[in-house]
Scaffold this motif. Structure first.
Motif, PDB file in Angstrom:
ATOM      1  N   LEU A 504       0.823  -1.206   0.000  1.00 53.16           N
ATOM      2  CA  LEU A 504       0.000   0.000   0.000  1.00 53.16           C
ATOM      3  C   LEU A 504       0.858   1.259   0.000  1.00 53.16           C
ATOM      4  O   LEU A 504       0.418   2.310  -0.493  1.00 53.16           O
ATOM      5  CB  LEU A 504      -0.957  -0.006   1.190  1.00 53.16           C
ATOM      6  N   MET A 505       2.061   1.180   0.512  1.00 50.76           N
ATOM      7  CA  MET A 505       2.953   2.339   0.392  1.00 50.76           C
ATOM      8  C   MET A 505       3.269   2.631  -1.073  1.00 50.76           C
ATOM      9  O   MET A 505       3.372   3.795  -1.481  1.00 50.76           O
ATOM     10  CB  MET A 505       4.242   2.098   1.183  1.00 50.76           C
ATOM     11  N   LEU A 506       3.401   1.568  -1.870  1.00 46.68           N
ATOM     12  CA  LEU A 506       3.598   1.762  -3.315  1.00 46.68           C
ATOM     13  C   LEU A 506       2.382   2.431  -3.933  1.00 46.68           C
ATOM     14  O   LEU A 506       2.501   3.338  -4.769  1.00 46.68           O
ATOM     15  CB  LEU A 506       3.854   0.421  -3.998  1.00 46.68           C
ATOM     16  N   ASN A 507       1.210   1.994  -3.537  1.00 47.18           N
ATOM     17  CA  ASN A 507      -0.019   2.581  -4.069  1.00 47.18           C
ATOM     18  C   ASN A 507      -0.168   4.038  -3.635  1.00 47.18           C
ATOM     19  O   ASN A 507      -0.590   4.898  -4.426  1.00 47.18           O
ATOM     20  CB  ASN A 507      -1.228   1.764  -3.617  1.00 47.18           C
ATOM     21  N   PHE A 508       0.186   4.341  -2.391  1.00 52.29           N
ATOM     22  CA  PHE A 508       0.129   5.726  -1.912  1.00 52.29           C
ATOM     23  C   PHE A 508       1.041   6.613  -2.751  1.00 52.29           C
ATOM     24  O   PHE A 508       0.665   7.729  -3.143  1.00 52.29           O
ATOM     25  CB  PHE A 508       0.519   5.773  -0.438  1.00 52.29           C
ATOM     26  N   THR A 509       2.228   6.114  -3.028  1.00 50.89           N
ATOM     27  CA  THR A 509       3.179   6.877  -3.845  1.00 50.89           C
ATOM     28  C   THR A 509       2.623   7.113  -5.231  1.00 50.89           C
ATOM     29  O   THR A 509       2.791   8.201  -5.813  1.00 50.89           O
ATOM     30  CB  THR A 509       4.523   6.129  -3.927  1.00 50.89           C
ATOM     31  N   TRP A 510       1.935   6.097  -5.790  1.00 49.45           N
ATOM     32  CA  TRP A 510       1.298   6.282  -7.105  1.00 49.45           C
ATOM     33  C   TRP A 510       0.291   7.429  -7.044  1.00 49.45           C
ATOM     34  O   TRP A 510       0.256   8.282  -7.938  1.00 49.45           O
ATOM     35  CB  TRP A 510       0.600   4.982  -7.534  1.00 49.45           C
ATOM     36  N   TRP A 511      -0.511   7.469  -6.016  1.00 48.46           N
ATOM     37  CA  TRP A 511      -1.488   8.551  -5.862  1.00 48.46           C
ATOM     38  C   TRP A 511      -0.789   9.908  -5.814  1.00 48.46           C
ATOM     39  O   TRP A 511      -1.199  10.860  -6.508  1.00 48.46           O
ATOM     40  CB  TRP A 511      -2.301   8.336  -4.580  1.00 48.46           C
ATOM     41  N   VAL A 512       0.220  10.030  -4.996  1.00 46.87           N
ATOM     42  CA  VAL A 512       0.901  11.310  -4.833  1.00 46.87           C
ATOM     43  C   VAL A 512       1.520  11.768  -6.152  1.00 46.87           C
ATOM     44  O   VAL A 512       1.459  12.954  -6.512  1.00 46.87           O
ATOM     45  CB  VAL A 512       1.977  11.201  -3.736  1.00 46.87           C
ATOM     46  N   ASN A 513       2.092  10.839  -6.905  1.00 49.60           N
ATOM     47  CA  ASN A 513       2.782  11.191  -8.145  1.00 49.60           C
ATOM     48  C   ASN A 513       1.845  11.423  -9.317  1.00 49.60           C
ATOM     49  O   ASN A 513       2.158  12.187 -10.231  1.00 49.60           O
ATOM     50  CB  ASN A 513       3.779  10.092  -8.525  1.00 49.60           C
ATOM     51  N   ARG A 514       0.677  10.763  -9.299  1.00 54.19           N
ATOM     52  CA  ARG A 514      -0.198  10.796 -10.475  1.00 54.19           C
ATOM     53  C   ARG A 514      -1.446  11.676 -10.318  1.00 54.19           C
ATOM     54  O   ARG A 514      -1.993  12.109 -11.325  1.00 54.19           O
ATOM     55  CB  ARG A 514      -0.662   9.369 -10.818  1.00 54.19           C
TER      56      ARG A 514
END
Length: 875
Positions: A504-514
């Motif tokens: 989920l940390m990977l998914n959170f990073t996707w949200w922040v970047n995209r």
């Protein structure tokens, strides 16, 4: 501890486990994206219902009351014919998205009545008319009707008049894992004798057509009452049937002559239809062998009488397969009763127990084997026609990592026979009450590398895996962990929590970047599961140009930050390294909260001080900012971002506390976003929330106003104020509006089968209830709000949460007249004894009357009622 609970705790994965066999067939494989090989992605038209009886499926099987192994290699289901239908009833019928005046909709009557989490006992009911099934009438009338009138349902056709129908109860029992007993009880509810052709079907999923050189399995008649299954690797040896019946055999392969007018006669998938309905005896294999077998029972059932049918699917040959059949059925049913008696021991109301048990039944029956290999789907199969070139530039082409072949909880196995990521997160909460291991498995599954995109995005659903759903997986993981920990006497599954946290940390990073267009911690996201809630399709290019700063998108990310912070603090109890990560998500939350308050800019903010409400803000290409004053759930979602930090917790995490105190001391601008309360003898309790006391009271004043959001049956998705005062926006000399529509959608936006402009949606109401409980934990009994607004009645936030739970429960529970609001649009079902306690769990509910709307078997997130009916909801 009861036997079912013991079975669940001792269950093992794989072929020897109880859950290797279950209700895993889809109820609609036709019309799905995975079976679509059309140039333009027109799934409904490429594989219509009329093809399903003659055409082999590539990616799975469907059927009525289906039961299969976890790979769907061996599938058991039910077919029926009343002597009048134009086709053999092998699967549920419904109108397509284009045919329905509110989108696709199943036009059948069936109910999931009971189930245990290990699948040791399952029961459902299918109501089959004795008159000819009105296929053409249902399509024609629904096509004729507009979006402003009700849907034309099976009951409206008169096909059930005078009780001229069969109640067909299907029960499954596992005597042991892989020893499956199937009992069918058909009641003639009419006064006159009626003929029923009942055909239990054993189907081997077609795996050989798509793999040249693959070994083709075979079913073959043995003795007078059995079918042998080979090879042994399929996991089953025999299907036994009791009583006089004719065995039918054919191949589970497409009929090219029927479908495309090529090839030659043979033994194809539609042979049972041709034999039973068409009278063509030459269409079934006289050698009594094939990959599809049917047991053809023919019974004339007297009015008011019943007929029973018994079958047994076993891993090995059984000398007397029906000698102990009835005793196993009785025993497993009694065990199911005991399991639910223990689970519901604190629920005093018999009606509440009925509703909760059926909610769990629907949840369990909605498990499905979901199979889709995107690279193979794009490229095509060896020896089969090459998919159109346009496929390589179309739907889901960027998801080449996706290769799913798993048991997944479906929203609705007819209307939504594919997983939806945010739906699935909500499913896991009620699942955790009965089978926490399955709930944990589902949450981890969607973060595995054959689901999650390499960039960190979680797949949405097969129609567009790249769509963006609200990020609720961290919330669900934490809640499942808490429920499981409580069940295990305080011992939590840290391995699960840590595993899902890292992904989920990977998914959170996707949200922040995209999804942060300007890098200012204000998020866009798109439609975010709320389909038509806005004036525009928020996932599409805006007709005005520019982009929308979303109150809900930003609030979801604030909630996500707090969820991950809380998980990190739990993991830090065992590994202090996670304190640093908790600090990071604490900072993320503060930055998002500051951005929502426009602390560092003169932008038009999401909070409107005049209206005391949160709104989306449209950012136009000329840099104008337009606050879109639609009072909807979008403005209530900020309530969901709430977490309390107890002084004892901070004492156990000195690194995190030091970082928190540094922020409060050195960033006074951000410190004002954190409330604190001195707890005598304990220290300071901290509240992290987008809403402090004053704003929350203002927001709740609107939410609890019965002329706006508060209904007798929960919180509406759109304020009722927009009935008389719709929101109007002008673009290109055209006015578009959003007005209150408490029932079905009045537009075709997002297919028209969902509506967020007034109805009551269980997942959002559930989050409101839980958020109010969290706020009460911080503020206590001294903090009260008027509920309903203007009533002069002041309640604590815990009491408001309980009141909302009570109103939501009214949808399903009988009122003083013995009627259920969910059935308000079908009054004849309220008093019919043959519909007694047959409860449908709809997708959403009418904002004024509480009647069911949308998909009628969405036991997934609507089964959250099961959690609300647990005792805390009434404290």
């Amino acid at each position: 501890m009861n036997i079912e609970r013991e079975r669940l705790l001792a269950n093992v994965p794989g072929h020897d486990g109880w859950q290797h066999w279950g209700p895993y067939l889809s109820e609609r494989q036709w019309g799905t994206v995975r079976e679509d090989y059309s140039p333009g992605g027109t799934a409904w038209e490429y594989f219509p219902h009329d093809h399903a009886r003659s055409r082999a499926y590539r990616w799975g099987e469907d059927g009525i009351a289906g039961f299969s192994d976890a790979n769907q290699w061996v599938c058991l289901s039910l077919a029926l014919w009343n002597g009048r239908d134009s086709i053999l009833k092998e699967r549920l019928f419904g109108v397509t998205n284009a045919e329905g005046n509110h989108g696709e909709d199943v036009k059948e009557h069936y109910f999931y009545l009971d189930a245990t989490p290990t699948h040791s006992y399952l029961k459902m009911l299918y109501k089959y008319p004795q008159r000819a099934f009105p296929y053409a009438d249902l399509v024609a009338e629904n096509l004729r009707r507009g979006t402003d009138v009700p849907e034309y349902e099976l009951l409206d056709t008169g096909v059930f008049s005078d009780n001229r129908y069969f109640d067909v109860f299907v029960e499954y029992v596992q005597a042991e894992p892989g020893d499956v007993l199937m009992k069918i009880t058909a009641w003639n509810r009419g006064d006159l004798p009626a003929m029923l052709h009942l055909i239990p079907q054993l189907v081997l999923r077609n795996t050989w057509t798509w793999e040249p050189g693959a070994v083709k399995p075979v079913l073959r008649a043995v003795g007078d009452g059995a079918v042998a299954i080979a090879p042994a690797g399929l996991g089953m040896s025999r299907l036994y049937f009791d009583g006089g019946a004719e065995l039918l055999f054919t191949e589970n392969e497409s009929n090219p002559l029927q479908l495309w007018n090529i090839g030659a006669p043979g033994y194809y998938k539609d042979a049972f239809h041709e034999r039973i309905v068409g009278g063509h005896a030459d269409r079934v294999n006289p050698a009594l062998a094939g990959t599809k077998a049917g047991v053809w029972f023919q019974s004339t059932i007297a009015g008011g009488a019943k007929q029973e049918y018994r079958l047994r699917l076993s891993r090995r040959a059984v000398e007397s397969p029906f000698e102990d059949f009835d005793s196993w059925m009785t025993m497993r049913h009694a065990e199911a009763d005991q399991y639910y008696a223990d689970l519901q021991r604190d629920i005093a109301s018999a009606d509440e127990r009925v509703v909760q048990r059926q909610a769990f039944a629907g949840l369990i029956w909605s498990k499905q084997f979901y199979y889709l290999d995107i690279p193979r789907w794009l490229k095509g199969d060896p020896g089969q026609p090459t998919p159109p070139e346009s496929r390589l530039h179309g739907r889901d082409v960027e998801w080449r990592n996706l290769n799913n072949a798993d048991i997944v909880s479906m929203p609705d196995k007819w209307e939504y026979p594919w997983y939806a990521s945010w739906d699935l997160a909500f499913h896991c909460i009620p699942f955790a009450l009965i089978d926490a291991e399955f709930a944990k498995h589902q949450l981890v599954l969607l973060t595995r590398e054959w689901y999650m995109h390499p960039n960190g995005q979680i797949p949405a659903y097969e129609w567009a895996f790249g769509d963006v759903n609200p990020p609720v997986h961290a919330w669900a993981a934490w809640r499942v962990y808490q429920i499981d920990r409580k069940q295990n006497g305080g011992s939590g599954d840290l391995e699960f929590l840590e595993r899902v946290f890292h992904k989920l940390m990977l998914n959170f990073t996707w949200w922040v970047n995209r999804k942060d267009n300007s890098g200012r911690n204000i998020f866009q996201g798109g439609f975010l599961g709320l389909d038509n809630i806005g004036v525009f399709d928020r996932s599409a290019q805006l007709p005005t140009g520019g982009y929308i700063n979303q109150s809900d998108g930003t609030s979801w990310m604030a909630m996500y930050s707090l969820n991950l912070m809380r998980i990190a603090l739990e993991l830090a109890e065992h590994n202090h390294v996670y304190e640093d990560i908790a600090s990071k998500f604490f900072e993320h939350f503060l930055n998002i909260a500051a951005a929502m308050s426009c602390m560092y800019s003169a932008d038009v903010g999401l909070w409107d001080e005049e209206d005391q409400f949160f709104y989306d803000v449209l950012n136009l290409p000329n840099e104008d900012r337009v606050r879109m004053r639609i009072r909807s759930l979008v403005g209530l979602i900020p309530l969901f971002a709430v977490e309390t930090l107890e002084p004892e917790m901070l004492d156990r995490h000195p690194g995190f506390r030091k970082r928190l105190e540094w922020f409060l001391n050195h960033r006074p601008d951000l410190a004002g976003l954190v409330s604190h309360w001195e707890s005598p003898g304990r220290g300071q309790r901290r509240l992290l929330s987008l809403l402090r006391g004053h704003r929350m009271k203002k927001l709740l004043r609107r939410m609890l106003d019965e002329s706006e959001f508060l209904s007798d049956y929960g919180v509406r998705a759109l304020s009722r104020a927009h009935l008389e005062h719709p929101y109007v926006f002008k673009v290109d000399h055209t006015e578009v509006d959003v007005r209150y529509a408490p029932g079905e959608s009045e537009s075709r936006q997002f297919g028209g089968n969902s509506n967020w402009r007034g109805p009551i949606w269980f997942p959002m109401n559930f989050l409101i209830v839980e958020s109010l409980q969290k706020f009460h934990h911080y503020y206590g009994d001294d903090f009260k709000v008027e509920c309903p607004t203007g009533s002069g009645r002041f309640l604590t936030l815990a009491e408001v949460a309980a009141e909302l739970s009570h109103r939501l429960s009214r949808i399903f529970l009988k009122d003083a007249n013995g009627e259920r609001a969910v059935l308000r649009h079908q009054p004849q079902l309220q008093s019919d004894p043959h519909y007694q306690d047959c409860i449908p769990f709809y997708e959403y509910f009418h904002g004024d009357t509480g009647r069911g709307v949308g998909a009628s078997h969405q036991s997934g997130w609507t089964s959250l009622i099961a959690k609300l009916l647990m005792p805390r909801a009434h404290e």
